[in-house]
Design a protein around this motif. Structure first.
Motif, PDB file in Angstrom:
ATOM      1  N   GLY A  89      50.787  41.259  38.624  1.00  0.00           N
ATOM      2  CA  GLY A  89      52.110  41.751  39.016  1.00  0.00           C
ATOM      3  C   GLY A  89      52.033  43.171  39.565  1.00  0.00           C
ATOM      4  N   ILE A  90      51.177  43.999  38.943  1.00  0.00           N
ATOM      5  CA  ILE A  90      50.998  45.376  39.428  1.00  0.00           C
ATOM      6  C   ILE A  90      50.416  45.351  40.842  1.00  0.00           C
ATOM      7  N   THR A  91      49.421  44.494  41.048  1.00  0.00           N
ATOM      8  CA  THR A  91      48.861  44.339  42.398  1.00  0.00           C
ATOM      9  C   THR A  91      49.961  43.916  43.377  1.00  0.00           C
ATOM     10  N   ALA A  92      50.802  42.977  42.945  1.00  0.00           N
ATOM     11  CA  ALA A  92      51.885  42.488  43.812  1.00  0.00           C
ATOM     12  C   ALA A  92      52.862  43.612  44.154  1.00  0.00           C
ATOM     13  N   LEU A  93      53.097  44.517  43.219  1.00  0.00           N
ATOM     14  CA  LEU A  93      53.989  45.650  43.502  1.00  0.00           C
ATOM     15  C   LEU A  93      53.385  46.568  44.560  1.00  0.00           C
ATOM     16  N   TRP A  94      52.086  46.820  44.423  1.00  0.00           N
ATOM     17  CA  TRP A  94      51.396  47.617  45.457  1.00  0.00           C
ATOM     18  C   TRP A  94      51.554  46.952  46.822  1.00  0.00           C
ATOM     19  N   THR A  95      51.344  45.633  46.850  1.00  0.00           N
ATOM     20  CA  THR A  95      51.430  44.885  48.107  1.00  0.00           C
ATOM     21  C   THR A  95      52.839  44.987  48.687  1.00  0.00           C
TER      22      THR A  95
ATOM     23  N   GLN B 194      43.287  52.396  36.300  1.00  0.00           N
ATOM     24  CA  GLN B 194      43.447  50.970  36.004  1.00  0.00           C
ATOM     25  C   GLN B 194      44.675  50.390  36.699  1.00  0.00           C
ATOM     26  N   TYR B 195      45.550  51.264  37.162  1.00  0.00           N
ATOM     27  CA  TYR B 195      46.756  50.776  37.838  1.00  0.00           C
ATOM     28  C   TYR B 195      46.571  50.637  39.352  1.00  0.00           C
ATOM     29  N   LEU B 196      45.392  50.968  39.866  1.00  0.00           N
ATOM     30  CA  LEU B 196      45.141  50.755  41.298  1.00  0.00           C
ATOM     31  C   LEU B 196      45.163  49.257  41.588  1.00  0.00           C
ATOM     32  N   PRO B 197      45.498  48.883  42.832  1.00  0.00           N
ATOM     33  CA  PRO B 197      45.741  47.455  43.106  1.00  0.00           C
ATOM     34  C   PRO B 197      44.576  46.534  42.733  1.00  0.00           C
ATOM     35  N   ASP B 198      43.360  46.939  43.041  1.00  0.00           N
ATOM     36  CA  ASP B 198      42.238  46.034  42.739  1.00  0.00           C
ATOM     37  C   ASP B 198      41.903  46.042  41.246  1.00  0.00           C
ATOM     38  N   GLN B 199      42.028  47.223  40.624  1.00  0.00           N
ATOM     39  CA  GLN B 199      41.717  47.322  39.200  1.00  0.00           C
ATOM     40  C   GLN B 199      42.705  46.509  38.359  1.00  0.00           C
TER      41      GLN B 199
ATOM     42  N   ASN C  37      36.255  52.530  35.312  1.00  0.00           N
ATOM     43  CA  ASN C  37      35.790  52.348  33.944  1.00  0.00           C
ATOM     44  C   ASN C  37      35.436  53.669  33.265  1.00  0.00           C
ATOM     45  N   VAL C  38      35.465  54.759  34.034  1.00  0.00           N
ATOM     46  CA  VAL C  38      35.203  56.074  33.434  1.00  0.00           C
ATOM     47  C   VAL C  38      36.369  56.393  32.498  1.00  0.00           C
ATOM     48  N   PRO C  39      36.074  56.688  31.212  1.00  0.00           N
ATOM     49  CA  PRO C  39      37.130  56.781  30.204  1.00  0.00           C
ATOM     50  C   PRO C  39      38.342  57.615  30.612  1.00  0.00           C
ATOM     51  N   GLY C  40      38.136  58.851  31.036  1.00  0.00           N
ATOM     52  CA  GLY C  40      39.268  59.708  31.356  1.00  0.00           C
ATOM     53  C   GLY C  40      40.074  59.189  32.531  1.00  0.00           C
ATOM     54  N   LEU C  41      39.356  58.722  33.547  1.00  0.00           N
ATOM     55  CA  LEU C  41      40.017  58.269  34.765  1.00  0.00           C
ATOM     56  C   LEU C  41      40.675  56.906  34.583  1.00  0.00           C
ATOM     57  N   ARG C  42      40.124  56.135  33.678  1.00  0.00           N
ATOM     58  CA  ARG C  42      40.562  54.760  33.509  1.00  0.00           C
ATOM     59  C   ARG C  42      42.067  54.663  33.257  1.00  0.00           C
ATOM     60  N   THR C  43      42.582  55.612  32.460  1.00  0.00           N
ATOM     61  CA  THR C  43      43.996  55.605  32.095  1.00  0.00           C
ATOM     62  C   THR C  43      44.886  55.497  33.333  1.00  0.00           C
TER      63      THR C  43
ATOM     64  N   LEU D   5      38.732  53.040  48.308  1.00  0.00           N
ATOM     65  CA  LEU D   5      39.605  52.627  47.203  1.00  0.00           C
ATOM     66  C   LEU D   5      39.040  51.387  46.522  1.00  0.00           C
ATOM     67  N   LEU D   6      38.674  50.399  47.342  1.00  0.00           N
ATOM     68  CA  LEU D   6      38.212  49.132  46.773  1.00  0.00           C
ATOM     69  C   LEU D   6      36.762  49.225  46.315  1.00  0.00           C
ATOM     70  N   PHE D   7      35.966  50.020  46.987  1.00  0.00           N
ATOM     71  CA  PHE D   7      34.562  50.167  46.606  1.00  0.00           C
ATOM     72  C   PHE D   7      34.429  50.962  45.313  1.00  0.00           C
ATOM     73  N   LEU D   8      35.049  52.167  45.317  1.00  0.00           N
ATOM     74  CA  LEU D   8      34.903  53.040  44.152  1.00  0.00           C
ATOM     75  C   LEU D   8      35.517  52.395  42.926  1.00  0.00           C
ATOM     76  N   GLY D   9      36.651  51.752  43.130  1.00  0.00           N
ATOM     77  CA  GLY D   9      37.280  51.071  42.007  1.00  0.00           C
ATOM     78  C   GLY D   9      36.338  50.035  41.434  1.00  0.00           C
ATOM     79  N   SER D  10      35.836  49.187  42.305  1.00  0.00           N
ATOM     80  CA  SER D  10      34.992  48.097  41.841  1.00  0.00           C
ATOM     81  C   SER D  10      33.653  48.599  41.336  1.00  0.00           C
ATOM     82  N   GLN D  11      33.199  49.714  41.893  1.00  0.00           N
ATOM     83  CA  GLN D  11      31.885  50.204  41.485  1.00  0.00           C
ATOM     84  C   GLN D  11      31.946  50.958  40.166  1.00  0.00           C
ATOM     85  N   GLY D  12      33.105  51.068  39.572  1.00  0.00           N
ATOM     86  CA  GLY D  12      33.109  51.559  38.209  1.00  0.00           C
ATOM     87  C   GLY D  12      33.869  52.823  37.914  1.00  0.00           C
ATOM     88  N   LEU D  13      34.413  53.505  38.957  1.00  0.00           N
ATOM     89  CA  LEU D  13      35.205  54.699  38.656  1.00  0.00           C
ATOM     90  C   LEU D  13      36.338  54.365  37.700  1.00  0.00           C
TER      91      LEU D  13
END
Lengths: 234, 276
Positions: B254-260, B221-226, B212-218, B202-210
């Motif tokens: 705040g979104i990260t805090a909600l995940w937490t 972007q709401y994942l905790p690290d993103q 930022n992929v246009p379709g997926l980004r929508t 989750l944290l690797f793929l998010g940070s490594q750019g998944l």
């Protein structure tokens, strides 16, 4: 005093403990006997609040375990299996336990001395032999100098000298007026230590009696035990 | 009973508060007495700071070769906090081990025998882990900031510059929140391997750019690290179709805090309901 009242525990479709009721009195060593899988460990876990009963309850000094303030000072337990982290030093394991129940730090060295682990205080958990691990578990149970002691299969892993040592200790604690419950699947060992016996099989109470009464009318205690539990010698 | 413990079987009044205080003391002793604590927490500081220094170095070296437009938009805070994306993994491992180590070792049985009220046990462990995370996050952010500024040379920023205090405070809060998120996931799954199998990708793929992929980004972007990355200037400017986010820095945190909060609640419910 431990009161087990109409205690049941169901795991899925299996009934591990079935409407079990008995009382463990102070001043005696009570043996908790039964074949492997009889429900002894499950019952003892419910005594400590580790497992939630499906029905019934256990009371220690008149209240559920979770209602005891600083429970380590009321009940000392040796649960089934390992209870310490392999990477932590022996003395640190006892130290964190002591802090949770505000037991003086000096008590850590005292119990290590009592179980013969003073020389291993700085050893990491993973380096302990089976017998030393069992002694650490006993030290943890004694930390709060509790009036009630619950030992699940304490003889496992002890050598003959260790067994004799523990047997003497159990008798000594009962002599001091403590409540002592010791489970074992080794009937002969229990018979040499216990005053009373609570025998269960398939989660049900088979006998709650004295050792003398149980062995009366049978060739041996083991024969009486097997007749009671319906087991055939193999 | 031992007479020196005359305070022993104390009055009931205030016993809940005292039980919690004792439980927190015990949890802090647990954390301090494991070598894995030292390794993971030191790794967080060293990896974040080291990577911050290297990224700063490469920006400083390559700055003159960047297109004019990128030089104009250059954000020294991106180079500063990029190192945290890797350093956070050490904090995540620390927080996971603090919970799952109980189950893997069987220590949970000793823990719950000593502190049988599960809410008290959970609150105490949470407090001890949060305090450790906060202390280490403070050092990590300070070291990473200093290391990156040192290597950025002429392109560096200063602690007082516009946007920097917010980014620094945000980075600190983000690290604590992501650590506690991992704590909650560990409490729900009760297994080191399972928790890391969920968290590290989750944290690797998010940070490594998944993300930022246009379709997926929508969605991603709401994942905790993103979501938390905005405040650390690790995403593009608002409106950037590829790297931007649809929300601002504090909303993101705040979104990260909600995940937490959700993970911590889930962990509590699992502890309360399941047998030890």
């Amino acid at each position: 005093m431990i009161e087990v009242r109409n205690l049941s525990k169901r795991y899925g479709r299996a009934l591990a403990v079935d409407d079990l009721s008995f009382t463990v009195r102070p001043g005696l060593v009570t043996g908790f006997a039964g074949p492997n899988g009889a429900g002894k460990s499950t019952t003892m876990r419910m005594m400590l609040g580790l497992d939630r009963p499906t029905a019934g309850e256990v009371r220690v000094d008149g209240r559920p375990y979770a209602g005891l303030p600083r429970p380590l000072r009321r009940v000392g337990a040796l649960p089934e299996g390992r209870t310490w982290h392999p990477g932590r030093r022996v003395e640190d394991h006892l130290r964190w336990l002591a802090r949770t129940n505000r037991i003086p730090r000096t008590r850590v060295a005292e119990v290590l001395d009592l179980v013969g682990l003073a020389g291993a205080a700085g050893n990491r958990g993973r380096t302990l032999s089976l017998g030393m691990a069992q002694r650490l578990g006993i030290a943890a149970a004694l930390l709060g100098d509790p009036p009630v002691l619950l030992f699940d299969e304490p003889l496992n892993g002890l050598d003959p000298a260790g067994i004799a040592w523990l047997r003497a200790l159990l008798r000594h604690w009962a002599g001091e007026g403590r409540t002592v419950l010791v489970s074992s699947h080794l009937m002969t060992e229990l018979a040499r230590t216990a005053d009373r016996l609570v025998v269960i099989s398939r989660g049900r109470l088979l006998a709650d009696t004295t050792v003398a009464e149980l062995s009366a009318g049978a060739d041996s205690l083991e024969a009486a035990f097997m007749r009671l539990t319906g087991e055939v010698p193999r | 009973m031992n007479p020196q413990w005359a305070d022993g079987i104390a009055t009931e009044s205030g016993s809940a508060g005292r039980a919690l205080a004792g439980a927190v003391a015990g949890e802090l002793t647990k954390i301090r007495s494991l070598r894995s604590t030292l390794w993971t927490l030191a790794a967080a500081v060293l990896v974040s700071g080291g990577l911050g220094y290297l990224v700063g170095l490469s920006f400083a070296a390559g700055f003159d070769r960047l297109p004019a437009e990128q030089r104009e938009r250059f954000d020294p805070l991106f180079a500063t906090f990029y190192g945290l994306t890797l350093g956070q993994l050490a904090l995540v491992v620390f927080a996971v081990l603090a919970v799952t180590g109980e189950y893997g070792s069987g220590m949970i049985r000793a823990s719950l025998a000593a502190v049988p009220r599960r809410g008290t046990f959970y609150a105490a462990k949470l407090a001890a882990v949060a305090a450790s995370l906060a202390a280490v996050a403070l050092v990590t952010v300070a070291v990473t900031f200093a290391a990156a500024q040192a290597s950025l040379g002429p392109h560096r920023t200063t602690p007082g510059a516009a946007g920097v205090p917010t980014a620094v405070a945000g980075a600190f809060l983000y690290l604590v929140l992501i650590g506690l998120f991992a704590f909650g996931v560990g409490a729900m799954l009760r297994s080191t391997v399972l928790a890391l199998v969920v968290l590290l990708p989750l944290l690797f793929l998010g940070s490594q750019g998944l993300g930022n992929v246009p379709g997926l980004r929508t969605v991603l972007q709401y994942l905790p690290d993103q979501a938390g990355a905005v405040i650390m200037h690790l995403t593009g400017p608002a409106g950037d179709p590829r790297f931007g986010r649809d929300f601002g820095p504090w909303t993101g945190l705040g979104i990260t805090a909600l995940w937490t909060a959700a993970a911590l609640l889930g962990g509590y419910l699992v502890l309360r309901r399941r047998d030890a």
